[in-house]
Design an enzyme around this catalytic site. Structure first.
Site, PDB file in Angstrom:
ATOM      1  N   LYS A 161       1.991  37.768   8.664  1.00 31.97           N
ATOM      2  CA  LYS A 161       2.846  36.766   9.325  1.00 31.97           C
ATOM      3  C   LYS A 161       3.946  36.394   8.352  1.00 31.97           C
ATOM      4  CE  LYS A 161       2.043  31.816  10.043  1.00 31.97           C
ATOM      5  NZ  LYS A 161       1.103  30.837  10.635  1.00 31.97           N
ATOM      6  N   LYS A 163       6.986  33.922   7.429  1.00 32.10           N
ATOM      7  CA  LYS A 163       7.648  32.654   7.707  1.00 32.10           C
ATOM      8  C   LYS A 163       9.135  32.936   7.854  1.00 32.10           C
ATOM      9  CE  LYS A 163       4.323  29.533   7.399  1.00 32.10           C
ATOM     10  NZ  LYS A 163       4.004  28.636   8.536  1.00 32.10           N
ATOM     11  N   GLU A 214       5.805  32.243  16.457  1.00 31.53           N
ATOM     12  CA  GLU A 214       5.058  30.985  16.442  1.00 31.53           C
ATOM     13  C   GLU A 214       6.023  29.806  16.307  1.00 31.53           C
ATOM     14  OE1 GLU A 214       2.064  31.228  13.406  1.00 31.53           O
ATOM     15  OE2 GLU A 214       1.624  29.087  13.435  1.00 31.53           O
TER      16      GLU A 214
END
Ligand code: OSB
Ligand code: MG
Length: 368
Positions: A161, A163, A214
């Site tokens: 993942k 950022k 997300e």
């Protein structure tokens, strides 16, 4: 049980590397651990609030204050206390879900230990190990990012993942895909850094076949997420916006997300986290377990939750070494990219006294 004492342990643990997100850079994890002592057992809960209210409105000193002044006195008055009684005893107090979650988890751990039952069994876990993903912070340069991602992949992490924030989105995703290929499970997390006006820009992530994006927009912008979800192909996943099972049901119904990140602290505890899992399973919405840079205490409980059947995507459930040189429990390690689900009583782990002492900055014993 009857509560006979509660302790608030404040700890400070250096991170192995700075962790930068769209809301700030962390080099140290300051957290609050709650130890609940009952008539015939005791238990621990980790409060995931951070030192500053940057991820959500909660913060460590605020959590300590609300626990000390309101939550612990309210629980002390409950004659037959168990984890299921915590929510109702605190329901008149608004918000402060991370503080509530820590206290409920400590009571739950104590209750399960007294009955020699494990949290994973209690929650309904169906796996004995869970796949580990890793959350990779914003870096100073693309070469630094590629080195970090390469190291995590070498360690065996099964999902990456990244950022992201405006100015650090298309380029790092392109670079990771070019270097490591299309087979890597890859997703991004914006921590609310965009607005719905960025929809066309975020659509440039479409060709990269990401698992999800997300929380691109503000926590309260549920309708904005629904609008964005219509304009991009990458599935929208919510983190910050999902504060309860009711919020999850509404977000799903409104089309604001097609995937949900479950963090027990954010939603008020493991019992509510399980309800969110159940709502999502009923709607065919995949869930995965998020993280808040927990120590081994919080990690153990998260791993138990992540072993439920609806958790079909790898979580931010990384090994202890991803965060800390020395954990305060026996460290979680990666085995073939997975973490083992604890099976012992309660959350299945305990703080190691010397390791805990080394990072403790204060202990407050609350009268009950
Ligand atoms: O948004 O998921 C997030 C860490 C702190 C606060 C918010 C988030 C995160 C992470 C890291 O992404 C998750 C972890 O590895 O614990
Ligand atoms: Mg997130």
């Amino acid at each position: 049980m009857k509560l006979t004492g509660v302790e608030l342990h404040r700890i400070e643990m250096p991170l192995v590397a700075p962790f930068r997100t769209s809301f700030g850079t962390q080099t140290t994890r300051t957290s609050l651990l709650v130890r609940a002592v009952g008539t015939d057992s005791e238990g621990w809960g980790e409060c995931v609030a951070m030192a500053d209210p940057l991820y959500s409105s909660e913060y460590v000193d605020g959590a300590a204050d609300v626990l000390r002044r309101f939550f612990v006195p309210a629980l002390a008055a409950v004659e037959r206390l168990d984890a299921a009684a915590v929510g109702p005893a605190l329901v008149r107090f608004h918000g402060h879900r991370m503080a509530k979650a820590a206290l409920e988890t400590a009571v739950l751990d104590a209750e399960l230990r007294a009955g020699n039952r494990s949290l994973s069994r209690e929650l309904g876990a169906v796996h004995d190990r869970v796949p580990a993903g890793v959350s990779v912070g914003i870096m100073a340069s693309v070469p630094q990012l590629l080195e970090a991602v390469g190291n995590y992949l070498d360690e065996g992490y099964l999902r990456i993942k990244l950022k992201i924030e405006p100015g650090w989105d298309i380029e790092p995703v392109t670079a990771v895909r070019e270097r490591f290929g299309d087979d890597v499970l890859l997703q991004v997390d914006a921590n609310t850094a965009y607005t719905v006006a960025d929809a066309r820009h975020l659509a440039r992530l479409d060709p990269f076949d990401l698992l999800l994006i997300e929380q691109p927009l503000d926590e309260e912008d549920v309708l904005g997420h629904a609008e964005l979800a219509r304009q991009i192909r990458t599935p929208v996943c919510l983190d910050e916006s999902i504060t309860s099972a009711r919020a999850a049901a509404a977000a799903i119904r409104l089309g604001a997300c097609s995937i949900i990140n479950v963090k027990p602290g954010r939603v008020g505890g493991y019992l509510e986290a399980r309800r969110i899992h159940d709502v999502c399973v009923a709607h065919g919405v995949p869930v995965w377990c998020g993280g808040m840079l927990e120590t081994g205490l919080g990690r153990a409980a998260n791993v138990a939750l992540a072993a439920l059947p609806g958790f079909t995507l790898p979580g931010d459930t990384s090994a202890s070494s991803r965060y800390y040189q020395t954990d305060i429990t026996a460290p979680f390690t990666l085995i073939d990219g997975h973490l083992q689900v604890p099976t012992g009583p309660g959350i299945g782990v305990e703080p190691l006294q010397a390791e805990l002492d080394a990072v403790t900055t204060s202990v407050e014993r609350l009268a009950v």
